[in-house]
Design a protein around this motif. Structure first.
Motif, PDB file in Angstrom:
ATOM      1  N   ALA A   1     -22.272  10.459  -3.211  1.00  0.00           N
ATOM      2  CA  ALA A   1     -21.412   9.930  -2.154  1.00  0.00           C
ATOM      3  C   ALA A   1     -19.960   9.853  -2.609  1.00  0.00           C
ATOM      4  CB  ALA A   1     -21.920   8.568  -1.706  1.00  0.00           C
ATOM      5  N   PRO A   2     -19.363  11.000  -2.954  1.00  0.00           N
ATOM      6  CA  PRO A   2     -17.957  10.955  -3.358  1.00  0.00           C
ATOM      7  C   PRO A   2     -17.078  10.514  -2.184  1.00  0.00           C
ATOM      8  CG  PRO A   2     -18.676  13.222  -3.094  1.00  0.00           C
ATOM      9  CD  PRO A   2     -19.884  12.347  -2.922  1.00  0.00           C
ATOM     10  N   GLY A   3     -16.288   9.501  -2.408  1.00  0.00           N
ATOM     11  CA  GLY A   3     -15.409   9.000  -1.363  1.00  0.00           C
ATOM     12  C   GLY A   3     -16.132   8.397  -0.176  1.00  0.00           C
ATOM     13  N   GLY A   4     -17.402   8.035  -0.339  1.00  0.00           N
ATOM     14  CA  GLY A   4     -18.165   7.425   0.739  1.00  0.00           C
ATOM     15  C   GLY A   4     -18.860   8.427   1.646  1.00  0.00           C
ATOM     16  N   GLN A   5     -18.637   9.726   1.419  1.00  0.00           N
ATOM     17  CA  GLN A   5     -19.281  10.777   2.216  1.00  0.00           C
ATOM     18  C   GLN A   5     -20.624  11.140   1.587  1.00  0.00           C
ATOM     19  OE1 GLN A   5     -18.342  12.188   5.114  1.00  0.00           O
ATOM     20  NE2 GLN A   5     -20.204  13.396   5.082  1.00  0.00           N
ATOM     21  N   VAL A   6     -21.732  10.930   2.294  1.00  0.00           N
ATOM     22  CA  VAL A   6     -23.073  11.206   1.780  1.00  0.00           C
ATOM     23  C   VAL A   6     -23.318  12.710   1.785  1.00  0.00           C
ATOM     24  CG1 VAL A   6     -25.535  10.873   2.159  1.00  0.00           C
ATOM     25  CG2 VAL A   6     -23.959   8.974   2.507  1.00  0.00           C
ATOM     26  N   ASN A   7     -23.664  13.257   0.601  1.00  0.00           N
ATOM     27  CA  ASN A   7     -23.984  14.677   0.447  1.00  0.00           C
ATOM     28  C   ASN A   7     -25.386  14.790  -0.139  1.00  0.00           C
ATOM     29  OD1 ASN A   7     -21.353  15.568   1.240  1.00  0.00           O
ATOM     30  ND2 ASN A   7     -20.617  15.042  -0.787  1.00  0.00           N
ATOM     31  N   PHE A   8     -26.371  15.106   0.719  1.00  0.00           N
ATOM     32  CA  PHE A   8     -27.746  15.235   0.267  1.00  0.00           C
ATOM     33  C   PHE A   8     -27.919  16.489  -0.584  1.00  0.00           C
ATOM     34  CE2 PHE A   8     -28.401  12.434   3.916  1.00  0.00           C
ATOM     35  CZ  PHE A   8     -29.258  11.500   3.360  1.00  0.00           C
ATOM     36  N   ASP A   9     -28.805  16.414  -1.583  1.00  0.00           N
ATOM     37  CA  ASP A   9     -29.081  17.545  -2.470  1.00  0.00           C
ATOM     38  C   ASP A   9     -29.805  18.673  -1.737  1.00  0.00           C
ATOM     39  OD1 ASP A   9     -27.950  15.986  -4.428  1.00  0.00           O
ATOM     40  OD2 ASP A   9     -29.803  15.661  -5.540  1.00  0.00           O
ATOM     41  N   ASP A  10     -30.781  18.323  -0.903  1.00  0.00           N
ATOM     42  CA  ASP A  10     -31.578  19.325  -0.197  1.00  0.00           C
ATOM     43  C   ASP A  10     -31.037  19.537   1.216  1.00  0.00           C
ATOM     44  OD1 ASP A  10     -33.357  19.657  -2.332  1.00  0.00           O
ATOM     45  OD2 ASP A  10     -34.611  18.005  -1.636  1.00  0.00           O
ATOM     46  N   PRO A  11     -30.784  20.802   1.586  1.00  0.00           N
ATOM     47  CA  PRO A  11     -30.335  21.068   2.953  1.00  0.00           C
ATOM     48  C   PRO A  11     -31.385  20.577   3.954  1.00  0.00           C
ATOM     49  CG  PRO A  11     -30.224  23.053   1.590  1.00  0.00           C
ATOM     50  CD  PRO A  11     -30.931  21.995   0.794  1.00  0.00           C
ATOM     51  N   GLY A  12     -30.936  19.965   5.022  1.00  0.00           N
ATOM     52  CA  GLY A  12     -31.849  19.462   6.042  1.00  0.00           C
ATOM     53  C   GLY A  12     -32.219  18.006   5.872  1.00  0.00           C
ATOM     54  N   SER A  13     -31.930  17.423   4.715  1.00  0.00           N
ATOM     55  CA  SER A  13     -32.281  16.016   4.491  1.00  0.00           C
ATOM     56  C   SER A  13     -31.516  15.086   5.416  1.00  0.00           C
ATOM     57  CB  SER A  13     -32.024  15.618   3.040  1.00  0.00           C
ATOM     58  OG  SER A  13     -32.927  16.262   2.180  1.00  0.00           O
ATOM     59  N   GLU A  14     -30.316  15.500   5.814  1.00  0.00           N
ATOM     60  CA  GLU A  14     -29.536  14.643   6.704  1.00  0.00           C
ATOM     61  C   GLU A  14     -30.227  14.464   8.058  1.00  0.00           C
ATOM     62  OE1 GLU A  14     -28.238  18.827   6.837  1.00  0.00           O
ATOM     63  OE2 GLU A  14     -28.094  17.400   5.216  1.00  0.00           O
ATOM     64  N   ASP A  15     -31.126  15.388   8.412  1.00  0.00           N
ATOM     65  CA  ASP A  15     -31.888  15.251   9.652  1.00  0.00           C
ATOM     66  C   ASP A  15     -33.079  14.302   9.487  1.00  0.00           C
ATOM     67  OD1 ASP A  15     -30.195  17.105  10.849  1.00  0.00           O
ATOM     68  OD2 ASP A  15     -31.498  18.788  10.318  1.00  0.00           O
ATOM     69  N   LEU A  16     -33.505  14.062   8.247  1.00  0.00           N
ATOM     70  CA  LEU A  16     -34.678  13.238   7.966  1.00  0.00           C
ATOM     71  C   LEU A  16     -34.332  11.816   7.537  1.00  0.00           C
ATOM     72  CD1 LEU A  16     -36.655  15.923   5.947  1.00  0.00           C
ATOM     73  CD2 LEU A  16     -36.979  15.296   8.348  1.00  0.00           C
ATOM     74  N   ALA A  17     -33.149  11.641   6.972  1.00  0.00           N
ATOM     75  CA  ALA A  17     -32.758  10.319   6.458  1.00  0.00           C
ATOM     76  C   ALA A  17     -31.341   9.995   6.899  1.00  0.00           C
ATOM     77  CB  ALA A  17     -32.841  10.306   4.942  1.00  0.00           C
ATOM     78  N   GLU A  18     -31.168   8.824   7.465  1.00  0.00           N
ATOM     79  CA  GLU A  18     -29.856   8.370   7.886  1.00  0.00           C
ATOM     80  C   GLU A  18     -29.392   7.284   6.916  1.00  0.00           C
ATOM     81  OE1 GLU A  18     -27.573   6.416  11.716  1.00  0.00           O
ATOM     82  OE2 GLU A  18     -29.739   6.595  11.743  1.00  0.00           O
ATOM     83  N   VAL A  19     -28.175   7.403   6.436  1.00  0.00           N
ATOM     84  CA  VAL A  19     -27.618   6.407   5.527  1.00  0.00           C
ATOM     85  C   VAL A  19     -26.494   5.685   6.253  1.00  0.00           C
ATOM     86  CG1 VAL A  19     -26.475   6.009   3.319  1.00  0.00           C
ATOM     87  CG2 VAL A  19     -28.219   7.790   3.498  1.00  0.00           C
ATOM     88  N   THR A  20     -26.698   4.375   6.452  1.00  0.00           N
ATOM     89  CA  THR A  20     -25.676   3.521   7.065  1.00  0.00           C
ATOM     90  C   THR A  20     -25.275   2.464   6.048  1.00  0.00           C
ATOM     91  OG1 THR A  20     -27.262   1.933   7.958  1.00  0.00           O
ATOM     92  CG2 THR A  20     -26.746   3.851   9.342  1.00  0.00           C
ATOM     93  N   SER A  21     -24.355   1.608   6.400  1.00  0.00           N
ATOM     94  CA  SER A  21     -23.905   0.584   5.457  1.00  0.00           C
ATOM     95  C   SER A  21     -25.027  -0.377   5.063  1.00  0.00           C
ATOM     96  CB  SER A  21     -22.721  -0.196   6.026  1.00  0.00           C
ATOM     97  OG  SER A  21     -23.097  -0.857   7.214  1.00  0.00           O
ATOM     98  N   ASP A  22     -26.053  -0.535   5.914  1.00  0.00           N
ATOM     99  CA  ASP A  22     -27.166  -1.446   5.627  1.00  0.00           C
ATOM    100  C   ASP A  22     -28.388  -0.766   5.018  1.00  0.00           C
ATOM    101  OD1 ASP A  22     -25.799  -3.676   6.530  1.00  0.00           O
ATOM    102  OD2 ASP A  22     -26.520  -3.443   8.583  1.00  0.00           O
ATOM    103  N   THR A  23     -28.334   0.550   4.787  1.00  0.00           N
ATOM    104  CA  THR A  23     -29.477   1.283   4.252  1.00  0.00           C
ATOM    105  C   THR A  23     -29.751   0.879   2.809  1.00  0.00           C
ATOM    106  OG1 THR A  23     -28.993   3.182   5.657  1.00  0.00           O
ATOM    107  CG2 THR A  23     -30.385   3.592   3.738  1.00  0.00           C
TER     108      THR A  23
END
Length: 66
Positions: free
Chosen positions: A27-49
């Motif tokens: 999460a450089p600069g607060g931007q979430v970058n998942f290692d595996d392509p497509g993970s952003e569709d499976l997991a949501e990261v919010t401030s409370d996660t």
């Protein structure tokens, strides 16, 4: 962003339906970058996660990362 305990810059979140399935990210600069392509569709990261450090035993809300 870094772990408040050990300074590691790699984290993961657990799947809500399967606690053994994890999604790793940086999460450089607060931007979430998942290692595996497509993970952003499976997991949501919010401030409370609930977020886990990839190196030590720290875990807490994403918003507590510095």
């Amino acid at each position: 962003m870094k772990c408040p305990t050990c300074g590691c810059e790699r984290f993961f979140v657990k799947d809500a339906d399967d606690e053994y399935e994890i999604y790793e990210f940086t999460a450089p600069g607060g931007q979430v970058n998942f290692d595996d392509p497509g993970s952003e569709d499976l997991a949501e990261v919010t401030s409370d996660t609930e977020t886990f450090c990839d190196k030590c035993a720290w875990h807490g809300k994403f918003s507590t990362l510095k």
